[in-house]
Write an enzyme that holds these catalytic residues in place. Structure first.
Site, short mmCIF file in Angstrom:
data_model
loop_
_atom_site.label_atom_id
_atom_site.label_comp_id
_atom_site.label_asym_id
_atom_site.label_seq_id
_atom_site.Cartn_x
_atom_site.Cartn_y
_atom_site.Cartn_z
CD GLU A 54 39.86 46.53 35.65
OE1 GLU A 54 39.44 45.50 35.32
OE2 GLU A 54 41.47 47.04 35.43
CG ASN B 21 39.86 47.51 39.28
OD1 ASN B 21 39.61 48.29 39.11
ND2 ASN B 21 40.28 46.50 38.72
CD GLU C 125 41.92 43.15 38.25
OE1 GLU C 125 41.90 41.88 38.58
OE2 GLU C 125 40.61 43.33 39.31
NE ARG D 16 43.26 51.62 36.27
CZ ARG D 16 43.38 50.44 36.47
NH1 ARG D 16 41.98 49.76 36.31
NH2 ARG D 16 44.34 49.50 36.61
CG HIS E 151 46.42 45.45 33.65
ND1 HIS E 151 45.34 46.98 34.53
CD2 HIS E 151 45.65 44.53 34.05
CE1 HIS E 151 44.48 46.58 34.13
NE2 HIS E 151 44.56 44.84 33.66
CE1 TYR F 137 36.11 44.36 36.94
CE2 TYR F 137 35.19 44.76 35.28
CZ TYR F 137 36.28 44.65 35.47
OH TYR F 137 37.20 45.25 34.64
C1 PNW Z 1 39.26 42.66 35.94
N1 PNW Z 1 36.68 38.92 39.92
O1 PNW Z 1 39.76 41.27 36.50
C2 PNW Z 1 41.73 43.27 35.00
O2 PNW Z 1 41.47 43.74 36.28
C3 PNW Z 1 40.97 42.70 33.21
O3 PNW Z 1 42.37 43.15 33.16
C4 PNW Z 1 40.03 42.00 33.45
O4 PNW Z 1 40.20 42.75 31.69
C5 PNW Z 1 38.22 42.89 33.32
O5 PNW Z 1 38.50 42.68 35.50
C6 PNW Z 1 37.33 41.89 33.14
O6 PNW Z 1 37.74 40.98 33.48
C7 PNW Z 1 39.19 40.76 37.30
O7 PNW Z 1 36.48 37.72 39.20
C8 PNW Z 1 39.16 40.01 37.09
O8 PNW Z 1 35.26 38.94 40.44
C9 PNW Z 1 38.45 38.84 38.33
C10 PNW Z 1 37.64 39.86 39.12
C11 PNW Z 1 36.95 40.67 38.73
C12 PNW Z 1 38.30 41.04 37.94
#
Ligand code: PNW
Length: 491
Positions: free
Chosen positions: A386, A316, A174, A84, A129, A318
């Site tokens: 992601e 995405n 996002e 991706r 993006h 995390y």
């Molecule tokens: C993503 N959160 O952003 C982005 O899509 C990427 O470009 C970035 O490098 C990556 O995560 C790592 O930061 C996020 O607060 C920003 O959970 C914030 C969050 C999650 C993803």
């Protein structure tokens, strides 16, 4: 005895797409080469360099514009099924408008895509993006209701040029980070910090722009090109801190405010912004003396345009937070989206912490998020687009924290598959270290380390790269596996 361990392991299906993800501004560099126009990140890092933690920028980044063959070689080393990446709008349309197409920009993405296809790697292309052409920002960017037309024109150029070979398109990466962090706050370009309404104007125009691009693809390109077009939304898991009705409602408001305002208009059966959150913003707006809700409404026609306009739900994911109605509230400007939600959040102390303040390892949280979405939105096709873990720049190649995180993610993905969630693939963030937005090069997410002090931007695999390769190859997690050497080869 290894064989018996393997036999009892749960496995990923052969057609499950394992990949990695990156984004144009974070890896490409060549910010002003070969006719590329200026975007909002170029503008911000050059005019207000102090907003970046280490005063760095993405002018060169990992220099993928010149190193794309090495990038594809790394994909082959890992044995990826898919990759991706994102397309830089200003690289192919320097003015932002479709009046002028930059042939060198088109050639770059053609080369990248063709190199992947040569080795059977499925390209997944994100149209946006976060790197809006600055000239469109000058006109208000996502706050301008005409934004959706500009995006549709750009999308047409992308589909016309790449759709014969790219079969998976993502319109936006996002929306929350674009709208809340960039317009409602000052955590991403264009750092508007328009707290009262920035997030909401952007949200409405973004989902309409997504829908217009989706329908364009569906009507004019899908019949001959046969691909799929979706959107990626960041969906962290927000569960209640206790079982009380107040905390449960607070968690629902948080989910609606953080990602429901983007997901509900597209994926719910009734369309429009989510009900309880809309009521809350309307109420607060009235108390604050506004003549109408700060959250704009959709017309019936707009609702219909947007509802159902996606072939898949890109997630995405995390981390997670526990949500409370009364405790752990952060100070927020009034009015603002954070004040509109008006809930508290925390991560328990026993969740492992990364180099990023917001990123902790929450148990089974991919499953918690996707299972919730499955129930709410009738089990659409999902891709995890992601998921990843940060270490500090000094950490080097022995990234055991990242290994632990990825193995935990794999277990959570397998729980999703066991549960009948319609999950088709997983993209690890990220193939390599890159420009981590406001964190510059301090926080690193790469399976490959990049040496940013070396003009060649040499890439070196970390331990996690070997572990991910082993998972992809065996379609299963082997907790005993340790790489014998740190020498990477193509199998
Ligand atoms: C993503 N959160 O952003 C982005 O899509 C990427 O470009 C970035 O490098 C990556 O995560 C790592 O930061 C996020 O607060 C920003 O959970 C914030 C969050 C999650 C993803």
């Amino acid at each position: 005895c290894n064989a018996s361990i393997v036999r009892h392991q749960r496995r990923f299906p052969d057609d499950f797409l394992f990949g990695t993800a990156t984004a144009s501004y974070q890896i490409e560099g060549a910010w002003n080469e070969d006719g590329k126009g200026e975007n909002i990140w170029d503008y911000m890092v050059h005019n207000t360099p102090e907003v970046i933690r280490d005063l760095s920028n993405g002018d060169i980044a990992a220099d993928s514009y010149h190193n794309y063959k090495r990038d594809v070689e790394m994909m082959r080393e890992l044995g990826l099924d898919a990759y991706r990446f994102s397309i830089s709008w200003a690289r192919i349309l320097p003015t932002g408008m479709a009046n002028e197409v930059n042939p060198a920009g088109i050639a770059f993405y053609n080369n990248y895509i063709n190199e992947m296809l040569k080795y059977n790697i499925t390209p997944m292309a994100t149209l946006y993006h976060w790197d809006l052409p600055q000239k469109l920002q000058d006109l208000g960017g996502f706050a301008n209701p005409l934004f959706s037309d500009w995006f549709e024109d750009y999308a047409r150029v992308v589909f016309e040029n790449f759709g014969d070979r790219v079969k998976l398109f993502i319109t936006f990466n996002e929306p929350r980070e674009i709208c809340y962090q960039g317009y409602g706050g000052d955590l991403k370009a264009p750092i508007l910090n328009s707290t009262a309404m920035g997030t909401y104007l952007c949200a409405k125009h973004l989902v309409i722009a997504h829908a217009k691009a989706y329908h364009l693809y569906n009507k004019e390109f899908k019949p001959t090109q046969g691909g799929q077009c979706g959107i990626t939304i960041s969906v962290n898991w927000f569960g209640p801190a206790t079982d009380s009705a107040e905390d449960q409602f607070a968690a629902e408001i948080k989910r609606q405010g953080e990602w429901g305002i983007y997901a509900h208009p597209i994926f719910s059966s009734e369309g429009g912004f989510p009900k309880e959150f809309s009521e809350r913003v309307a109420e607060k707006s009235a108390q604050q003396g506004y003549r109408r809700s700060r959250l704009p409404e959709f017309t019936e026609e707009e609702k219909e345009l947007v509802r159902g306009a996606s072939d898949f739900f890109g997630v995405n994911h995390y981390t997670a937070r526990l949500i409370s109605a009364t405790l752990y509230k952060e100070a927020a400007p009034v009015p603002s989206q954070v004040d509109d939600m008006d809930v508290g959040q925390y991560a328990p102390d026993d969740w492992a912490t990364s180099a990023s303040a917001w990123l902790a390892l929450a148990p089974n949280s991919i499953f918690n998020a996707l299972n919730h979405l499955k129930e709410k939105y009738n089990n659409p096709i999902f891709y995890v687009t992601e998921n990843g873990w940060s270490t500090y720049y000094e950490t080097g190649l022995e990234d055991d924290g990242r290994v632990t995180y990825y193995r935990a993610s794999m277990e959570s993905l397998l729980n999703c598959l066991d549960d009948g969630i319609n999950l088709k693939g997983y993209m690890a963030w990220s193939l390599m270290d890159n420009f981590e937005w406001m964190q510059g090069y301090v926080e690193r997410f790469g399976l490959y380390q990049v040496d940013f002090s070396d003009p060649a931007r040499t890439r070196t695999p970390r331990k996690s790269a070997f572990v991910y390769k082993h998972i992809i190859k065996h379609r299963a997690v082997d907790y005993e596996y340790e790489p014998e050497t740190m020498v990477m080869t193509i199998d």
